[in-house]
Design an enzyme around this catalytic site. Structure first.
Site, PDB file in Angstrom:
ATOM      1  N   GLY A 220      11.291   6.673   9.130  1.00 46.07           N
ATOM      2  CA  GLY A 220      10.915   7.868   7.943  1.00 46.07           C
ATOM      3  C   GLY A 220      10.118   8.070   7.942  1.00 46.07           C
ATOM      4  CB  SER A 221       7.551  10.169   5.224  1.00 42.90           C
ATOM      5  OG  SER A 221       8.769  10.544   5.192  1.00 42.90           O
ATOM      6  CB  VAL A 222       5.326   5.857   8.357  1.00 38.85           C
ATOM      7  CG1 VAL A 222       5.466   5.154   6.923  1.00 38.85           C
ATOM      8  CG2 VAL A 222       7.104   4.627   8.528  1.00 38.85           C
TER       9      VAL A 222
END
Lengths: 110, 546
Positions: B285-287
């Protein structure tokens, strides 16, 4: 009349008795030297065995000491385990981790 | 004349006796030589094994993580073991086993000469057995591992089996280094059993060597207690925390939930045994967004101030629709990270060369084995560029379509923190850090770290990760977990990965929580855990506040 008699070989009576003494002396010396070295061997061999047994005992002691050390190390780590220290500090001594407000920073001024 | 005959007869008899003796002498020396020699050797020659101890595993400060202690295994020779019922009862009481099982053991091994009765007894129990002086029962010295840190370091250190061979973790990976091989020597024993001479060293013993890890047991414990508290609080399925030293690539701490007690291991070899930080992969995801930004800055087409229009808050690509949590309007790259805009990230990556992105991610360590020395490392999955259609590229920009491990994520962020130089990960204490490989220009890495600082400022998703007194840079992640029928949007991977102090990062902490209930945002679930672990680690390592 056919008895044969072994005749003792006799030194010719004409030779000096000093030579006879010298020969006997050397013989005696050599024999005692032989005896001494024989006893020496016996002594050294016995000493070897004794020292070896001592060496084995010391090795055994070392092995036991190593085992004791590892047991003590284990005991120490169990007593000093982080979880235990935290539990003791909190429950028995009523301690807590200070908040940032309670911490004073001291700078090392050189 | 008669007198002569008597004399001759006596002479003849004496000579006969002498001849007989000489014949016996020859017979013994020549004919029976081998038999007699063997008999003599059987009484005085012995082959004794020289014990070799398994090396200790220590953490970087020298405190023991795995120690061998002596235990005695009790064995019997069924041929000579014929105990009375009283003796049998005595043995059963001392060893703590039933007389029935002893009988069974004897029954099943009637034709053998060796069978274990009970392995791994404390030496004082074995001494009691020896004092009984029952023939046919003997003790054998063996060694057993104990783990003082118990479940805190269980995944990293691993375990050994009853034969003192490593089965999991670093006990397995470095089994050859740790394990010694016993030697063999031939000795002379006297009648009483004392050894009186060393004859020959038949096999030299190889002593096991100690292993010093890069793990700091204080930070390991801190991470473990924080992780356990977080996973319990949110009823999460699992979680991992990885703490890395930025400059040297050393793994300072690695903990997982669920864990197990290696001193008293559960009967079933179940999912508690996995070192999830290294073996479990997930869609990040966003990481992953900082690496998308890295590509953008590196390409020269973007700067930190370049703006992207994310109106109206959703976007159609391929047959799919991607959306942000809110309509963020026009954002620059810093705000992209701060608010974590998926649309902006997708638009950025779609404007760049996908092969470059693949190369960058590979250089950062994604999609390959981390080579940290841990057995069973998962390499994750990074699909090759030819398969990337625009919708795949778009989702790749904000972390779907790629699977990574927690260690790989921490490593990627450590590379950013280290000015763009990737250091090899290691579980062993490092005295001379190796060269490292440059993956990104220093300027690009440093600007991303600056941008990531804004994530913790008000307006960012990572405000809960703040640490009083220190500047921190990091990124939140809240990724859907794919089920068998796709994303059901009920299960999330919540993560926060950050570094501190931001102006010259020393440590990276990666917190990954699988399927928390109640809250699911990385900024709410993982960020507070990060703050506690990072704050504690900075303090323990004497890193001065900013």
């Amino acid at each position: 009349m056919n008895t044969r008699v072994l005749a003792l070989k006799r030194y010719p009576s004409g030779s000096s008795s000093a030579r006879w003494v010298l020969n006997r002396l050397t013989l005696g010396l050599l024999v005692s030297g032989l005896l001494l070295s024989a006893f020496g061997i016996v002594y050294v061999k016995d000493l070897n065995r004794r020292l070896f047994i001592q060496y084995q005992q010391l090795q055994q002691e070392q092995a036991t000491a190593m085992n004791d050390w590892s047991k003590l190390l284990l005991e120490q780590s169990t007593w000093a385990a982080q979880a235990r220290v935290q539990q003791v500090a909190e429950d028995r001594l009523g301690m807590y981790s200070p908040s940032t407000k309670e911490i004073i920073l001291v700078k090392n001024v050189r | 004349m008669r007198t002569f005959i008597r004399l001759y007869i006596i002479w003849a008899l004496l000579i006969l006796i002498l001849a007989g003796l000489i014949w016996r002498l020859i017979d013994l020396s020549v004919n029976d030589r081998t038999f007699l020699l063997k008999q003599s050797q059987a009484r005085i020659l012995r082959k004794i094994s020289i014990p070799a101890y398994r090396g200790m595993i220590k953490d970087r400060l020298g405190s023991p993580l795995a120690i061998s202690t002596p235990v005695d295994s009790v064995w019997i020779n069924p041929q000579s073991f014929k105990p009375t019922s009283i003796e049998l009862q005595q043995i059963a009481t001392i060893l703590g086993i039933s007389t029935v099982s002893i009988h069974k053991t004897i029954q099943t091994s009637r034709d053998r000469q060796f069978i274990y009765l009970k392995r791994g007894n404390p030496p004082d129990i074995a001494d009691q057995i020896k004092l009984l002086n029952i023939p046919g029962i003997y003790t054998q010295r063996e060694y057993r591992r104990y783990y003082p840190e118990s479940e805190v370091a269980a995944h990293v250190v691993g375990i050994t089996n009853v034969d003192d061979q490593g089965q999991e973790g670093l006990e397995l990976a470095y089994n050859a280094w740790l394990g010694g091989t016993p030697g063999l020597k031939e000795v002379l024993k006297d009648r009483l059993g004392h050894i009186i001479a060393n004859l020959e060293l038949l096999q030299k013993p190889k002593q096991g060597k100690d292993l010093t890890l890069s793990i700091d047991h204080r930070i390991q414990y801190l991470a473990y207690s924080v992780l356990k508290q977080t996973v319990t609080q949110y009823h999460a399925q699992a979680g991992s925390i990885v703490v890395l030293d930025v400059k040297t690539g050393e793994i300072i701490a690695m903990v997982n939930q669920p864990s197990y007690n290696p001193n008293n291991r559960p009967k079933n070899h179940d999912d508690r045994y996995r070192n999830r930080a290294v073996t479990d992969s997930f869609e990040p995801g966003s990481v992953i967004k900082p690496f998308t930004i890295a590509l953008a800055l590196n390409s020269g087409k973007y700067t930190a101030e370049t703006t992207i229009d994310t109106n109206p808050g959703w976007m159609k690509i391929g047959g799919y629709r991607i959306r942000d949590d809110l309509n963020y309007g026009v954002v620059n790259l810093t705000q992209l990270l701060q608010k974590s805009s998926n649309i902006a990230a997708a638009k950025v990556l779609l404007s760049l060369d996908p092969t470059q992105y693949f190369n960058l991610l590979s250089d950062l360590g994604f999609g390959q084995r981390t080579e940290s020395g841990f057995p069973g490392e998962e390499s994750g999955r990074l699909v090759l560029p030819p398969k990337w259609v625009p919708s795949v590229i778009a989702t790749l920009a904000y972390g779907y379509g790629i699977s990574v491990t927690a260690l790989q994520l921490a490593h990627g962020y450590a590379t950013l923190a280290n000015g763009g130089i990737s250091m090899p990960m290691t579980f062993l204490k490092v005295d001379h850090p190796p060269e490292g490989k440059r993956v990104l220009p220093e300027k690009v890495a440093n600007s991303i770290v600056k941008m990531l600082q804004m994530v913790l400022q008000s307006g960012g998703t990572g405000t809960q990760a703040r640490i009083p007194g220190y500047t921190v840079a990091g990124k939140t992640g809240t990724a859907y977990i794919a089920g068998p029928n796709g994303y059901d949007k009920l299960h999330y991977m919540s993560s926060f990965i950050g570094m501190a102090p931001a102006e010259n990062p020393q440590i990276v902490v990666a917190v990954v929580i699988r399927d928390p209930r109640g809250e699911h945002f990385g900024g709410l679930v993982a960020a507070p855990a990060f703050a506690k672990v990072m704050g504690g680690a900075l303090r323990l390592l004497d890193i001065p506040p900013s």
